[in-house]
Design a protein around this motif. Structure first.
Motif, mmCIF file in Angstrom:
data_model
loop_
_atom_site.group_PDB
_atom_site.id
_atom_site.type_symbol
_atom_site.label_atom_id
_atom_site.label_comp_id
_atom_site.label_asym_id
_atom_site.label_seq_id
_atom_site.Cartn_x
_atom_site.Cartn_y
_atom_site.Cartn_z
ATOM 1 N N GLN A 17 0.856 -1.196 0.000
ATOM 2 C CA GLN A 17 0.000 0.000 0.000
ATOM 3 C C GLN A 17 0.893 1.249 0.000
ATOM 4 O OE1 GLN A 17 -2.167 -0.265 3.807
ATOM 5 N NE2 GLN A 17 -0.669 1.123 4.722
ATOM 6 N N GLY A 18 0.254 2.404 -0.024
ATOM 7 C CA GLY A 18 0.958 3.672 0.177
ATOM 8 C C GLY A 18 2.030 3.983 -0.859
ATOM 9 N N GLY A 20 5.027 2.799 -1.293
ATOM 10 C CA GLY A 20 5.662 1.615 -1.883
ATOM 11 C C GLY A 20 4.838 1.051 -3.033
ATOM 12 N N ASN A 37 6.504 -6.486 -1.593
ATOM 13 C CA ASN A 37 6.635 -7.138 -0.280
ATOM 14 C C ASN A 37 5.650 -6.511 0.712
ATOM 15 O OD1 ASN A 37 8.246 -5.970 2.402
ATOM 16 N ND2 ASN A 37 8.221 -8.187 2.289
ATOM 17 N N SER A 68 10.250 -6.917 11.081
ATOM 18 C CA SER A 68 10.549 -6.912 12.516
ATOM 19 C C SER A 68 10.908 -8.323 12.990
ATOM 20 C CB SER A 68 9.357 -6.367 13.315
ATOM 21 O OG SER A 68 8.266 -7.247 13.198
ATOM 22 N N GLY A 185 7.773 14.613 2.023
ATOM 23 C CA GLY A 185 7.099 15.375 3.079
ATOM 24 C C GLY A 185 5.785 14.690 3.382
ATOM 25 N N VAL A 192 -0.833 7.349 6.469
ATOM 26 C CA VAL A 192 -1.021 8.713 6.950
ATOM 27 C C VAL A 192 -2.505 8.993 7.233
ATOM 28 C CG1 VAL A 192 -0.951 11.131 6.156
ATOM 29 C CG2 VAL A 192 1.120 9.754 6.202
HETATM 30 P P1 NAD Z 1 1.994 2.993 4.807
HETATM 31 O O1 NAD Z 1 1.762 2.695 6.239
HETATM 32 O O2 NAD Z 1 0.831 3.462 3.980
HETATM 33 O O3 NAD Z 1 2.686 1.787 4.101
HETATM 34 C C1 NAD Z 1 3.780 1.174 4.709
HETATM 35 C C2 NAD Z 1 4.097 -0.122 4.045
HETATM 36 O O4 NAD Z 1 5.136 -0.744 4.800
HETATM 37 C C3 NAD Z 1 2.941 -1.082 3.988
HETATM 38 O O5 NAD Z 1 2.943 -1.775 2.767
HETATM 39 C C4 NAD Z 1 3.233 -2.038 5.152
HETATM 40 O O6 NAD Z 1 2.738 -3.332 4.927
HETATM 41 C C5 NAD Z 1 4.744 -2.042 5.146
HETATM 42 N N1 NAD Z 1 5.310 -2.419 6.418
HETATM 43 C C6 NAD Z 1 5.126 -1.830 7.631
HETATM 44 N N2 NAD Z 1 5.754 -2.528 8.576
HETATM 45 C C7 NAD Z 1 6.355 -3.570 7.959
HETATM 46 C C8 NAD Z 1 7.125 -4.655 8.396
HETATM 47 N N3 NAD Z 1 7.408 -4.836 9.685
HETATM 48 N N4 NAD Z 1 7.563 -5.544 7.493
HETATM 49 C C9 NAD Z 1 7.268 -5.399 6.171
HETATM 50 N N5 NAD Z 1 6.535 -4.394 5.708
HETATM 51 C C10 NAD Z 1 6.070 -3.498 6.576
HETATM 52 O O7 NAD Z 1 3.148 4.080 4.805
HETATM 53 P P2 NAD Z 1 3.658 5.150 3.744
HETATM 54 O O8 NAD Z 1 3.155 6.474 4.177
HETATM 55 O O9 NAD Z 1 3.409 4.701 2.362
HETATM 56 O O10 NAD Z 1 5.223 5.119 4.088
HETATM 57 C C11 NAD Z 1 6.178 4.446 3.308
HETATM 58 C C12 NAD Z 1 7.549 4.999 3.640
HETATM 59 O O11 NAD Z 1 7.586 6.394 3.369
HETATM 60 C C13 NAD Z 1 7.911 4.843 5.137
HETATM 61 O O12 NAD Z 1 9.264 4.494 5.262
HETATM 62 C C14 NAD Z 1 7.667 6.240 5.671
HETATM 63 O O13 NAD Z 1 8.470 6.509 6.793
HETATM 64 C C15 NAD Z 1 8.057 7.098 4.485
HETATM 65 N N6 NAD Z 1 7.466 8.422 4.523
HETATM 66 C C16 NAD Z 1 6.120 8.614 4.505
HETATM 67 C C17 NAD Z 1 5.608 9.887 4.569
HETATM 68 C C18 NAD Z 1 4.145 10.155 4.540
HETATM 69 O O14 NAD Z 1 3.725 11.269 4.871
HETATM 70 N N7 NAD Z 1 3.309 9.206 4.130
HETATM 71 C C19 NAD Z 1 6.453 11.004 4.639
HETATM 72 C C20 NAD Z 1 7.825 10.773 4.662
HETATM 73 C C21 NAD Z 1 8.319 9.490 4.599
#
Ligand code: NAD
Length: 264
Positions: A17-18, A20, A37, A68, A185, A192
């Motif tokens: 999701q997100g 990735g 993944n 983890s 950002g 989120v």
């Molecule tokens: P999200 O929560 O929507 O998605 C996170 C993804 O990581 C999911 O697919 C989840 O399954 C996976 N994940 C979480 N824990 C895991 C684990 N233990 N093992 C395997 N997979 C795992 O988050 P996002 O907002 O898309 O964030 C993705 C990356 O971008 C993160 O590293 C986050 O810190 C970074 N980021 C996000 C933002 C934001 O505002 N959304 C801003 C800056 C940086």
């Protein structure tokens, strides 16, 4: 612009999701072979099915592993093919007052946000050096340079990713392997959405009000004054993954809507 990604294989941690997922979609659309993944087999299958609808011609597969759990990471590494592009995207965040963050949580944030990328890079980096081509990206955050007071543990892990990324880049001198950190950002991912709901609950307001308030009080320096879309982040990542980005390395690249108030 042809990003010349056909024939390249990419692994993206945490891509069900997100941000990735959006990176997986863009790389597939550009012709790369993509391995996604997530923590569970079911979520990986679901995401693959979604991507097959969006990019029917895309070459996609998936591998479940929870970052983890070191045994799951080791099994994952044993089963992954060589990759040309490694995107260290898996990450967790949660607002929590500093005094309430227990040691276990500090360790969990370190393991998922930092050690995930370290373990993957330790495995793939020497292989990339051996074939003299590779792209490694750490999806850090503007929170790595503007430590958020509502989640200091998260900010600390995102700073650490910047250090690992730059350190690794130092080991690529004279090669065609690049290592960069990406600093998104505030971005409207599923994660989120949950974060905003938590802020709303603790402030006793609606999620819409919490979102407006977030830019007024927590991120006033944002020039966008809105969340970026996950596609806006994926666009930069896809370019950096491409052979065309060959002179961009050792960098911390902002795609943060101007939140981080420094010029370079
Ligand atoms: P999200 O929560 O929507 O998605 C996170 C993804 O990581 C999911 O697919 C989840 O399954 C996976 N994940 C979480 N824990 C895991 C684990 N233990 N093992 C395997 N997979 C795992 O988050 P996002 O907002 O898309 O964030 C993705 C990356 O971008 C993160 O590293 C986050 O810190 C970074 N980021 C996000 C933002 C934001 O505002 N959304 C801003 C800056 C940086």
């Amino acid at each position: 612009m042809d990003l010349q990604l056909t024939g390249k294989t990419a692994f993206i941690s945490g891509s069900t999701q997100g941000i990735g997922f959006a990176i997986a979609q863009k790389l597939l659309e550009e012709g790369a072979t993509v391995i996604i993944n997530g923590r569970s087999e079911a979520r990986v299958i679901e995401a693959i099915e979604k991507l097959r609808v969006i990019v029917p011609e895309g070459l996609i597969s998936g591998a479940a592993a929870d970052f983890s759990k070191v045994e799951e990471v080791n099994t994952l590494l044993e089963n992954l093919p060589d990759v040309d592009i490694l995107i260290n995207n898996a990450g967790i965040f949660e607002p929590k007052p500093f005094v309430e963050i227990a040691d276990e949580e500090w360790f969990r944030f370190f393991e998922v946000n930092v050690l995930s990328g370290v373990r993957l890079a330790r495995y793939f980096f020497p292989k990339m050096l051996a074939k003299d081509w590779g792209r490694i990206m750490f999806i850090s955050s503007e929170s790595g340079v503007n430590i958020p007071e509502e989640m200091i543990h998260y900010g600390a892990t995102k700073t650490m990713q910047l250090a690992v990324s730059r350190g690794l880049a130092e080991l690529t001198k004279g090669t065609n392997v690049t290592v960069n950190a990406i600093l998104p950002g505030p971005t409207k991912s599923e994660g989120v959405g949950e974060f905003v709901k938590q802020l709303a609950t603790s402030a006793n307001v609606t999620p819409e009000e919490a979102e407006k308030d977030f830019f007024k009080t927590a991120r006033p320096s944002s020039l966008l004054q809105r969340f970026a879309s996950v596609e806006e982040i994926a666009n930069l990542v896809t370019y950096v993954a491409s052979p065309l980005s060959s002179a961009t390395t050792g960098a911390a690249l902002k795609v943060d809507g101007g939140v981080a108030k420094f010029i370079i």
